[in-house]
Design a protein around this motif. Structure first.
Motif, PDB file in Angstrom:
ATOM      1  N   GLY A  70      92.241   4.270  82.472  1.00 23.51           N
ATOM      2  CA  GLY A  70      92.061   3.082  81.642  1.00 23.51           C
ATOM      3  C   GLY A  70      93.262   2.866  80.742  1.00 23.51           C
ATOM      4  N   ASP A  71      93.005   2.534  79.487  1.00 19.75           N
ATOM      5  CA  ASP A  71      94.089   2.309  78.526  1.00 19.75           C
ATOM      6  C   ASP A  71      94.364   3.544  77.686  1.00 19.75           C
ATOM      7  N   ASN A  72      93.918   4.689  78.149  1.00 17.89           N
ATOM      8  CA  ASN A  72      94.233   5.944  77.461  1.00 17.89           C
ATOM      9  C   ASN A  72      95.538   6.486  78.044  1.00 17.89           C
ATOM     10  N   PRO A  73      96.552   6.747  77.220  1.00 19.48           N
ATOM     11  CA  PRO A  73      97.781   7.343  77.761  1.00 19.48           C
ATOM     12  C   PRO A  73      97.491   8.737  78.295  1.00 19.48           C
ATOM     13  N   ASP A  74      97.667   8.942  79.590  1.00 19.10           N
ATOM     14  CA  ASP A  74      97.224  10.185  80.220  1.00 19.10           C
ATOM     15  C   ASP A  74      98.138  10.508  81.390  1.00 19.10           C
ATOM     16  N   ILE A  75      98.714  11.677  81.373  1.00 19.11           N
ATOM     17  CA  ILE A  75      99.620  12.108  82.438  1.00 19.11           C
ATOM     18  C   ILE A  75      98.902  12.220  83.777  1.00 19.11           C
ATOM     19  N   LEU A  76      97.567  12.334  83.747  1.00 14.28           N
ATOM     20  CA  LEU A  76      96.796  12.494  84.985  1.00 14.28           C
ATOM     21  C   LEU A  76      96.397  11.170  85.618  1.00 14.28           C
ATOM     22  N   ASP A  77      96.754  10.062  85.001  1.00 15.32           N
ATOM     23  CA  ASP A  77      96.384   8.758  85.544  1.00 15.32           C
ATOM     24  C   ASP A  77      96.944   8.599  86.962  1.00 15.32           C
TER      25      ASP A  77
END
Length: 350
Positions: A70-77
């Motif tokens: 989603g709009d969460n900054p996440d290296i696993l996206d």
């Protein structure tokens, strides 16, 4: 002024694993290739999740689901989570494979030497599979690029090596670290103010769940990492503010870190060591173990329940002192829960 509060939610690695497991089981049982599956979550919601691929591989049926943050900054996206299944006895047996990390230190809810799949996630996987079949199934969860991406995460810091952790207490990833999330918090606080004189600020899902057992759930706001900003906004709206959380986040506030995202600093073990030293209830040998721990959970595994209570009361008292400086006209209360979900202490709540 129009405030942009419509943020995109994501799915956890655990939800992706459960979806992949259901999709692969559908191929195994029905010989069908689903383009998406709907899975149950621990909070009662059902999630429809797209499936990237489904195929047969020797005796296994395998499916892949892409993690969406989603709009969460996440290296696993965008990371692919894979599940391969085959019939096996009468029970559902879940294993971690390539790219799923191995636990090397105590303190987590997973034994040393085991693959890092959270127990709640295992239940999610079982519940998803049980919607397809009552037969026994062997499940192998894999993350094809897990080893490569793991060094960019916090896994090694908490003692998980050679891959990532498969996590998620709700199945849903909220954009709590997003820069614009504070706008959402502000709107929620203003809404609560119309019918309540107090508010409960909780950093995460578990803290919010536990706080809702004590206070009206309609007064509980999940604030993520933005603890300081949330307190500042809330202190202009409410006469009473309760900060309720688990030890790790609140140990950062003890050190004066009011945005608890790891990019702003990390003093959890240092704070716990300091408070333990001040407590006079922790012996030297245990103090050394605490100071050398890789996570708060590991440090807690060396402490008795009573030691935790005494030490975390010291932590809560210093937090109370710090947040009172934000607005000395507001009544503040601090509650800290243990990882077994028991309340450890509360200060300022009289």
């Amino acid at each position: 002024m129009i405030i942009n509060t419509l943020k995109r939610f994501g799915i956890t690695t655990g939800a992706a694993a459960a979806a992949a497991s259901k999709a692969s089981t559908i191929l195994l049982v029905r010989n069908e290739i689903p383009k998406s599956v709907t899975i149950p979550t621990p909070i009662g919601l059902r999630l429809e999740i797209p499936v990237e691929s489904v195929e047969k591989r020797d005796e296994f049926c395998c499916a892949e689901v892409k993690k969406f943050s989603g709009d969460n900054p996440d290296i696993l996206d965008g990371l692919i989570i894979q599940s391969c299944v085959k019939f096996n006895g009468n029970e559902i047996e879940i294993e971690g494979g390539e790219g799923v990390g191995i636990v090397t230190r105590p303190g987590l809810k997973i034994g040393i030497g085991e693959r890092a799949i959270n127990p709640i996630v295992k239940e999610m996987i079982k519940n998803a599979i049980r919607e397809v079949t009552d037969r026994g199934v062997k499940v192998i969860i894999q993350v094809p690029n897990g080893k490569e991406i793991a060094p960019k995460t916090m896994n090694e810091v908490v003692g998980v090596v050679e891959g990532i952790s498969i996590l998620g207490t709700t199945g849903i990833e909220t954009p709590v670290s997003d820069e614009d999330y504070i706008e959402h918090i502000s709107c929620e606080l203003n809404s609560i103010k119309t019918s309540h004189k107090h508010v409960v600020l909780a950093p995460g899902n578990t803290a919010a769940k536990l706080a809702s057992k004590i206070f009206d759930k309609n007064t509980v706001v999940k604030v993520g990492d933005r603890i300081g900003d949330s307190i500042r906004i809330a202190s202009s709206l409410f006469q009473r503010i309760i900060l309720a959380g688990l030890p790790a986040k609140l140990l950062k506030v003890y050190a004066g870190i009011f945005n608890t995202h790891n990019s702003f600093g990390d003093a959890r073990i240092e704070s716990l060591t300091h408070a333990s030293l001040l407590s006079n209830v922790v012996d030297h040998e245990t103090l050394i173990k605490i100071a050398n721990s890789s996570s708060v959970e590991e440090a807690f595994s060396y402490m008795t329940k009573e030691q935790r209570r005494v030490v975390m009361k010291i932590v809560a008292e210093r937090i109370l002192s710090r947040i009172r400086k934000i607005n000395d006209k507001v009544s503040f209360c601090v509650i800290i829960f243990d990882y077994d979900e028991e309340e450890l202490c509360r200060v300022g709540c009289e």
